[in-house]
Design an enzyme around this catalytic site. Sequence first.
Site, PDB file in Angstrom:
ATOM      1  N   ASP A  70       0.966  -1.116   0.017  1.00 44.70           N
ATOM      2  CA  ASP A  70      -0.115   0.023   0.067  1.00 44.70           C
ATOM      3  C   ASP A  70       0.817   1.391  -0.041  1.00 44.70           C
ATOM      4  O   ASP A  70       0.406   2.297   0.463  1.00 44.70           O
ATOM      5  CB  ASP A  70      -1.128  -0.010   1.106  1.00 44.70           C
ATOM      6  CG  ASP A  70      -0.286   0.006   2.687  1.00 44.70           C
ATOM      7  OD1 ASP A  70       1.049   0.055   2.599  1.00 44.70           O
ATOM      8  OD2 ASP A  70      -0.845   0.134   3.500  1.00 44.70           O
ATOM      9  N   CYS A  98       5.088  -0.158   2.049  1.00 41.27           N
ATOM     10  CA  CYS A  98       5.792  -1.611   2.215  1.00 41.27           C
ATOM     11  C   CYS A  98       7.188  -1.737   2.477  1.00 41.27           C
ATOM     12  O   CYS A  98       7.804  -2.479   3.077  1.00 41.27           O
ATOM     13  CB  CYS A  98       5.298  -2.650   0.958  1.00 41.27           C
ATOM     14  SG  CYS A  98       6.296  -1.830  -0.661  1.00 41.27           S
ATOM     15  N   HIS A 111       8.039  -3.340  -4.558  1.00 38.25           N
ATOM     16  CA  HIS A 111       7.414  -3.948  -3.618  1.00 38.25           C
ATOM     17  C   HIS A 111       8.487  -4.654  -2.752  1.00 38.25           C
ATOM     18  O   HIS A 111       9.212  -5.329  -3.701  1.00 38.25           O
ATOM     19  CB  HIS A 111       6.421  -4.647  -3.996  1.00 38.25           C
ATOM     20  CG  HIS A 111       5.413  -5.338  -2.834  1.00 38.25           C
ATOM     21  ND1 HIS A 111       4.558  -4.793  -2.252  1.00 38.25           N
ATOM     22  CD2 HIS A 111       5.665  -6.503  -2.345  1.00 38.25           C
ATOM     23  CE1 HIS A 111       4.018  -5.539  -1.225  1.00 38.25           C
ATOM     24  NE2 HIS A 111       4.628  -6.547  -1.218  1.00 38.25           N
TER      25      HIS A 111
END
Length: 407
Positions: free
Chosen positions: A181, A184, A394
Amino acid sequence: MTEPTGVPAGAEQTLKRVSVATQLMKREKEVSVRVPSNELGSTKAAAYHEEQSPSELRKGYVYRSTERPEKTEITKSLVTDHDEFRNCELYLPMSSNYSAVESSEDSEEDMYRDAEEIERERVLLCGTSSSEYKLSVAPEMDIMEYCRKEWRGNTPVAKRMRKGYEAVAQKFASIRRVRGDNYCAFRATLFQALSQATQLPSWLQSEDFTMLPENLLSKYEWIKQWQLKQKLSRKMGEISDEIKDYLILLRKKWKNISEIKGPIEKQEACDKLFKNEEEEYSLYEALKFLMLNTAIELYNDGKNGRRVPVFSWLLFARDTSSNPCQLMHNHLNHIGHSGGLEQVEMFLLAYALQYTIQVYRLYKYSTDEFITLYPNDPEEDWPVVTLITEDDRHYNIPVRMCQETML
């Protein structure tokens, strides 16, 4: 000996290489038709990419940030990164942009995970609507089992990712997926740091630590434009008090968890903290402010001719962050809201925490950048946390170090 006033030789090239590599990987993953579990994209969005032709994908890459066509030779393209760049200028040959795309066009497509599997994971990571029980770090699972589920096809990307996971599996047995979101990088780093904390870091023990917001606001009025939890412009006193509360919470949680002796109990305490959304996001706001403080110190050191790490030159070489004020407005204020951390900001996070962040960059497998350290010349006494990334955007967490590695 004073530092030069300009950007050192090679620093600008390093910044371009870092940013361009991220952009190329992003495009390569889009055409590799994999639905990432940790960022929970909808099946509708995945289907949209599947329906697009390669030429449409390439066209979208050029139009994405400017909404107007760019020149097709060596271009000065304005790229809006998924995470946080705002009109950061990159100079690169257009042929380079498309090499990753073209290399995947003739390859066998990766397989989509079915809708039921995606929904099961959505329920696992998001849980109930209650913020207190939302799961930010999923339970651990075997790292190669995770790899097999995520990368089933035979594209060059999938093969490289499997090789990368196999290499990580030589060191770590399991992986914990991290909720994606735009926080991370914070989430994965802080979770790992707290999970292995045995004492309170010296910078958290400082008597002046909680006075940091008040001290900075008294010197820099522009900090009152700091964005907290999607709320803009507040009174200076309100900002100072709120950030102070976040810093106090960070010190309290770090102290409490570091005092837990048993590894099982320590892990349970971390899991509990990262299920409490209100406290979790308050900690991230504290980390962002610590990054700003570190950036101000580095900027002032550079201006005064003191020695600064190379990443500091790169950080302030960007048109969007030539000084700490711009860094706050164009980058830090957007973290968690509309973007995450860029690579150069991973260095800043590491310096703010005085931790070495070791990252397995899977898309860099078989290169000397496969295992990257932030910073690349860390202090010997800095603790080390380890993360995994497939695209520099991510981050997930490797856990359960293999017995051979521990010995």
